[in-house]
Design a protein around this motif. Structure first.
Motif, short mmCIF file in Angstrom:
data_model
loop_
_atom_site.label_atom_id
_atom_site.label_comp_id
_atom_site.label_asym_id
_atom_site.label_seq_id
_atom_site.Cartn_x
_atom_site.Cartn_y
_atom_site.Cartn_z
N CYS A 114 15.33 1.55 -16.67
CA CYS A 114 14.39 2.64 -16.38
C CYS A 114 12.97 2.28 -16.81
O CYS A 114 12.00 2.53 -16.08
CB CYS A 114 14.84 3.92 -17.09
SG CYS A 114 16.31 4.66 -16.37
N ALA A 115 12.84 1.67 -18.00
CA ALA A 115 11.51 1.28 -18.47
C ALA A 115 10.93 0.17 -17.60
O ALA A 115 9.73 0.17 -17.30
CB ALA A 115 11.58 0.82 -19.92
N GLY A 116 11.77 -0.76 -17.17
CA GLY A 116 11.30 -1.82 -16.29
C GLY A 116 10.85 -1.29 -14.94
O GLY A 116 9.83 -1.72 -14.39
N ALA A 117 11.62 -0.37 -14.39
CA ALA A 117 11.23 0.23 -13.11
C ALA A 117 9.93 1.00 -13.25
O ALA A 117 9.04 0.90 -12.39
CB ALA A 117 12.34 1.16 -12.62
N LEU A 118 9.78 1.73 -14.34
CA LEU A 118 8.54 2.48 -14.57
C LEU A 118 7.35 1.54 -14.74
O LEU A 118 6.27 1.77 -14.17
CB LEU A 118 8.70 3.37 -15.80
CG LEU A 118 7.55 4.30 -16.12
CD1 LEU A 118 7.40 5.34 -15.02
CD2 LEU A 118 7.78 4.98 -17.45
N GLY A 119 7.54 0.46 -15.50
CA GLY A 119 6.46 -0.52 -15.68
C GLY A 119 6.07 -1.17 -14.37
O GLY A 119 4.89 -1.39 -14.10
N GLY A 120 7.06 -1.47 -13.53
CA GLY A 120 6.77 -2.07 -12.23
C GLY A 120 6.03 -1.13 -11.31
O GLY A 120 5.08 -1.52 -10.62
N ILE A 121 6.45 0.12 -11.29
CA ILE A 121 5.80 1.11 -10.41
C ILE A 121 4.36 1.37 -10.86
O ILE A 121 3.44 1.42 -10.05
CB ILE A 121 6.61 2.42 -10.39
CG1 ILE A 121 7.92 2.19 -9.64
CG2 ILE A 121 5.82 3.54 -9.74
CD1 ILE A 121 8.91 3.32 -9.76
N ILE A 122 4.16 1.50 -12.17
CA ILE A 122 2.80 1.74 -12.67
C ILE A 122 1.91 0.54 -12.40
O ILE A 122 0.75 0.67 -12.00
CB ILE A 122 2.84 2.09 -14.17
CG1 ILE A 122 3.43 3.48 -14.36
CG2 ILE A 122 1.45 2.01 -14.80
CD1 ILE A 122 3.65 3.88 -15.79
N SER A 123 2.47 -0.66 -12.57
CA SER A 123 1.66 -1.87 -12.38
C SER A 123 1.27 -2.08 -10.93
O SER A 123 0.14 -2.47 -10.64
CB SER A 123 2.44 -3.08 -12.89
OG SER A 123 1.71 -4.26 -12.70
N VAL A 124 2.20 -1.84 -10.01
CA VAL A 124 1.88 -2.07 -8.60
C VAL A 124 0.91 -1.03 -8.06
O VAL A 124 0.15 -1.30 -7.13
CB VAL A 124 3.17 -2.14 -7.75
CG1 VAL A 124 3.70 -0.78 -7.41
CG2 VAL A 124 2.94 -2.94 -6.48
#
Length: 134
Positions: A114-124
């Motif tokens: 979940c944290a990885g998905a959130l970090g990826g979405i925020i970064s992109v």
């Protein structure tokens, strides 16, 4: 010049992000160990929660870095980076501990993904920085 294969670019970005996330996690764990030594009366349940938070933060940071390198597909790259971080943490735990696999492993996997998905979405979705002197 040749165009870099997209799979190789994905693997490079994921590996760099996972390495950065593992480095960040190890720094956080070292700092937390000093705090645990200074506070001698820390409950075990609080230590488990803090370890989950440290893992989730490192997955977020690693995914953020990986997606900034890859520049697209934030959710996929973020989850792959978090999965790589989880595998390293899980295998290290299996090698160093004699305990069996528990529910904490599953909750750590879910928290990291979940944290990885959130970090990826925020970064992109982060806008590119406009240089002042360009």
């Amino acid at each position: 010049m040749y165009r870099e294969n997209s799979v190789i670019k994905l693997l490079k970005a994921t590996a760099i992000g996972a390495a950065a996330g593992i480095f960040i996690c190890s720094i956080i764990l070292i700092l937390m160990s000093f705090v645990f030594l200074k506070t001698e009366h820390l409950p075990t349940s609080a230590a488990y929660i803090l370890l989950q938070i440290a893992g989730a933060f490192s997955a977020f940071a690693g995914s953020y870095i990986a997606v900034r390198i890859y520049k697209e597909k934030g959710l996929i790259v973020g989850v792959l980076t978090a999965l790589m971080i989880f595998v390293v943490i899980f295998v290290t735990g299996l090698i160093t501990c004699t305990e069996n696999i528990s529910v904490m492993s599953v909750t750590k996997l879910v928290a990291l993904l979940c944290a990885g998905a959130l970090g990826g979405i925020i970064s992109v979705n982060k806008k590119k920085r406009i240089g002042r002197y360009k």
